[in-house]
Motif scaffolding. Structure first.
Motif, PDB file in Angstrom:
ATOM      1  N   ASP A  73       9.331  -1.768 -10.208  1.00 43.65           N
ATOM      2  CA  ASP A  73      10.288  -1.380 -11.524  1.00 43.65           C
ATOM      3  C   ASP A  73      11.463  -2.081 -11.313  1.00 43.65           C
ATOM      4  N   TYR A  74      12.203  -2.237 -10.118  1.00 42.32           N
ATOM      5  CA  TYR A  74      13.272  -3.006  -9.918  1.00 42.32           C
ATOM      6  C   TYR A  74      13.078  -4.485 -10.620  1.00 42.32           C
ATOM      7  N   LEU A  75      11.994  -5.268 -10.172  1.00 39.60           N
ATOM      8  CA  LEU A  75      11.967  -6.527 -10.612  1.00 39.60           C
ATOM      9  C   LEU A  75      11.571  -6.518 -11.933  1.00 39.60           C
ATOM     10  N   ARG A  76      10.858  -5.608 -12.606  1.00 38.20           N
ATOM     11  CA  ARG A  76      10.689  -5.603 -14.037  1.00 38.20           C
ATOM     12  C   ARG A  76      12.032  -5.466 -14.863  1.00 38.20           C
ATOM     13  N   GLY A  77      12.953  -4.690 -14.276  1.00 36.23           N
ATOM     14  CA  GLY A  77      14.351  -4.493 -14.907  1.00 36.23           C
ATOM     15  C   GLY A  77      15.172  -5.584 -14.951  1.00 36.23           C
ATOM     16  N   ARG A  78      14.784  -6.541 -14.317  1.00 36.54           N
ATOM     17  CA  ARG A  78      15.539  -7.680 -13.860  1.00 36.54           C
ATOM     18  C   ARG A  78      14.716  -8.968 -14.778  1.00 36.54           C
ATOM     19  N   GLY A  79      13.876  -8.789 -15.533  1.00 36.62           N
ATOM     20  CA  GLY A  79      13.323  -9.777 -16.405  1.00 36.62           C
ATOM     21  C   GLY A  79      11.828 -10.530 -16.109  1.00 36.62           C
ATOM     22  N   TYR A  80      11.498  -9.876 -14.764  1.00 40.33           N
ATOM     23  CA  TYR A  80      10.115 -10.634 -14.288  1.00 40.33           C
ATOM     24  C   TYR A  80       8.886  -9.897 -14.947  1.00 40.33           C
ATOM     25  N   GLN A  81       7.901 -10.603 -14.991  1.00 46.06           N
ATOM     26  CA  GLN A  81       6.403 -10.199 -15.454  1.00 46.06           C
ATOM     27  C   GLN A  81       5.880  -9.770 -14.013  1.00 46.06           C
ATOM     28  N   VAL A  82       5.622  -8.612 -13.896  1.00 43.15           N
ATOM     29  CA  VAL A  82       5.091  -8.114 -12.410  1.00 43.15           C
ATOM     30  C   VAL A  82       3.841  -7.551 -12.917  1.00 43.15           C
ATOM     31  N   THR A  83       2.790  -7.860 -11.808  1.00 42.92           N
ATOM     32  CA  THR A  83       1.462  -7.154 -11.735  1.00 42.92           C
ATOM     33  C   THR A  83       1.582  -6.478 -10.171  1.00 42.92           C
TER      34      THR A  83
ATOM     35  N   ASP B 142       0.833  -1.333   0.055  1.00 40.55           N
ATOM     36  CA  ASP B 142      -0.152   0.106   0.095  1.00 40.55           C
ATOM     37  C   ASP B 142       0.793   1.181  -0.204  1.00 40.55           C
ATOM     38  N   ASP B 143       2.048   1.220   0.097  1.00 36.33           N
ATOM     39  CA  ASP B 143       2.916   2.451   0.174  1.00 36.33           C
ATOM     40  C   ASP B 143       3.335   2.467  -1.260  1.00 36.33           C
ATOM     41  N   ALA B 144       2.878   3.680  -1.704  1.00 38.19           N
ATOM     42  CA  ALA B 144       3.100   3.917  -3.381  1.00 38.19           C
ATOM     43  C   ALA B 144       4.448   3.936  -3.693  1.00 38.19           C
ATOM     44  N   THR B 145       5.330   4.417  -2.955  1.00 39.04           N
ATOM     45  CA  THR B 145       6.842   4.459  -3.284  1.00 39.04           C
ATOM     46  C   THR B 145       7.431   3.323  -3.244  1.00 39.04           C
ATOM     47  N   VAL B 146       7.058   2.349  -2.333  1.00 40.74           N
ATOM     48  CA  VAL B 146       7.740   1.020  -2.271  1.00 40.74           C
ATOM     49  C   VAL B 146       7.185   0.141  -3.291  1.00 40.74           C
ATOM     50  N   LEU B 147       5.816   0.390  -3.608  1.00 37.45           N
ATOM     51  CA  LEU B 147       5.038  -0.329  -4.605  1.00 37.45           C
ATOM     52  C   LEU B 147       5.872  -0.053  -5.849  1.00 37.45           C
ATOM     53  N   ALA B 148       6.071   1.205  -6.246  1.00 35.91           N
ATOM     54  CA  ALA B 148       6.709   1.496  -7.609  1.00 35.91           C
ATOM     55  C   ALA B 148       8.341   1.126  -7.773  1.00 35.91           C
ATOM     56  N   VAL B 149       9.034   1.309  -6.760  1.00 37.73           N
ATOM     57  CA  VAL B 149      10.388   0.974  -6.403  1.00 37.73           C
ATOM     58  C   VAL B 149      10.415  -0.508  -6.846  1.00 37.73           C
TER      59      VAL B 149
END
Length: 232
Positions: free
Chosen positions: A22-32, A12-19
Motif C-alpha cells: 500500500d505504501y509503495l502504491r501510494g508513492r506511484g509504483y505499480q505493485v504486485t 509471507d507476513d500478511a501485515t508487512v505485505l499489505a503495509v
C-alpha cells in the motif's frame, strides 16, 4: 520517475505485505504482491519487475532460491532482500545469492523507498553516461549499459554493472570500500562487506582464475585497485 516502475513484493507476513504494498502504491509504483515463494516463482516466469522486494524466509520456495533463479533468468531485475536475520554473516549470505541490496527487519518504509529509488536511478541511467570506450580487453557502451570481455558480451546485474563501470573509469586508482559504497551504492555509510561480496561476484565474471585475480586486485587493509595491465 519518468515511467512508472514495477515492483514485486514477496513476503509471507500478511501485515508487512499489505503495509509495504500500500505504501509503495501510494508513492506511484505499480505493485504486485505474493505471500509465498511458489506463487512468486510462477509469476516470475512471465513478469519482469524493475525491482523485486524479496523476503528471505518464505514458505514453498525460499527467498534465497528465488534470488538465484532471478539472477539466472532476469539479471536486469534489481533485488532487495528483506531479512529478519541481523548478523553480518546472514546479510552477506543473502548478497552471495545475488541480491543487490538488503534491509534488516524491522525497517522504515521511507528507507525502503529510498533504496528502491537509488536502484532505479542507476538502472535507468539517469546520471550522465560517458561515451563508448575500450580499456584493455574490455569494451564498454555506457549508453546501452553493455560491456564486452574481448568478443563476449558480459551478463551483469545492475549493481555489478555499476560497480564495474566505476572501476573501469578509475583504472590504477586505489579505491577504498567507503569510496565504492558512496559512488556505486550512493551510501554515505553502510556495511562494507556489501562491497566485498559484489567484488567477489564480479571477479567470477572477469577473471580467468578468480582466486588469483589479474585485474581486480585487493590492497590489503586499504581497498581495491583495478588494472588492465594484469598481474603475472
Amino acid at each position: 520517475m519518468e515511467t512508472t516502475a514495477e515492483i514485486m513484493v514477496v513476503e509471507d507476513d500478511a501485515t508487512v505485505l499489505a503495509v509495504v504494498s500500500d505504501y509503495l502504491r501510494g508513492r506511484g509504483y505499480q505493485v504486485t504482491e505474493h505471500d509465498d515463494g511458489t506463487a512468486a516463482r510462477r509469476a516470475l516466469r512471465t513478469a519482469r519487475p524493475d525491482v523485486l522486494v524479496l523476503d528471505r524466509m518464505l514458505p514453498g520456495v525460499s527467498g534465497d532460491e528465488l534470488c538465484r533463479e532471478v539472477r539466472r533468468t532476469a539479471p536486469q531485475t534489481s533485488i532487495i532482500m528483506l531479512t529478519a536475520l541481523g548478523a553480518v554473516e546472514d546479510r552477506i549470505d543473502g548478497l552471495e545469492h545475488g541480491a543487490d541490496d538488503y534491509i534488516a527487519k524491522p525497517f522504515a518504509l521511507r528507507e525502503l523507498r529510498l533504496r528502491i529509488d537509488a536502484l532505479l536511478r542507476r538502472s535507468r541511467g539517469k546520471h550522465v553516461s560517458p561515451g563508448p570506450f575500450t580499456l584493455g580487453p574490455f569494451r564498454v557502451q555506457p549508453a546501452h549499459r553493455r560491456i564486452w570481455l574481448r568478443d563476449n558480451e558480459m551478463t551483469l546485474t545492475n549493481r555489478e554493472y555499476e560497480l564495474f563501470l566505476f572501476l573501469l573509469q578509475n583504472p590504477d586508482r586505489l579505491l577504498t570500500r567507503d569510496d565504492i559504497l558512496r559512488e556505486v551504492w550512493g551510501w554515505s555509510f553502510g556495511e562494507t562487506s556489501t562491497v566485498t561480496v559484489h567484488v567477489r561476484r564480479l571477479r567470477e565474471k572477469i577473471e580467468p582464475e578468480p582466486r588469483f585475480p589479474r585485474y581486480l586486485l585487493t590492497e590489503w587493509g586499504q581497498g581495491y585497485r583495478f588494472t588492465v595491465e594484469g598481474v603475472a
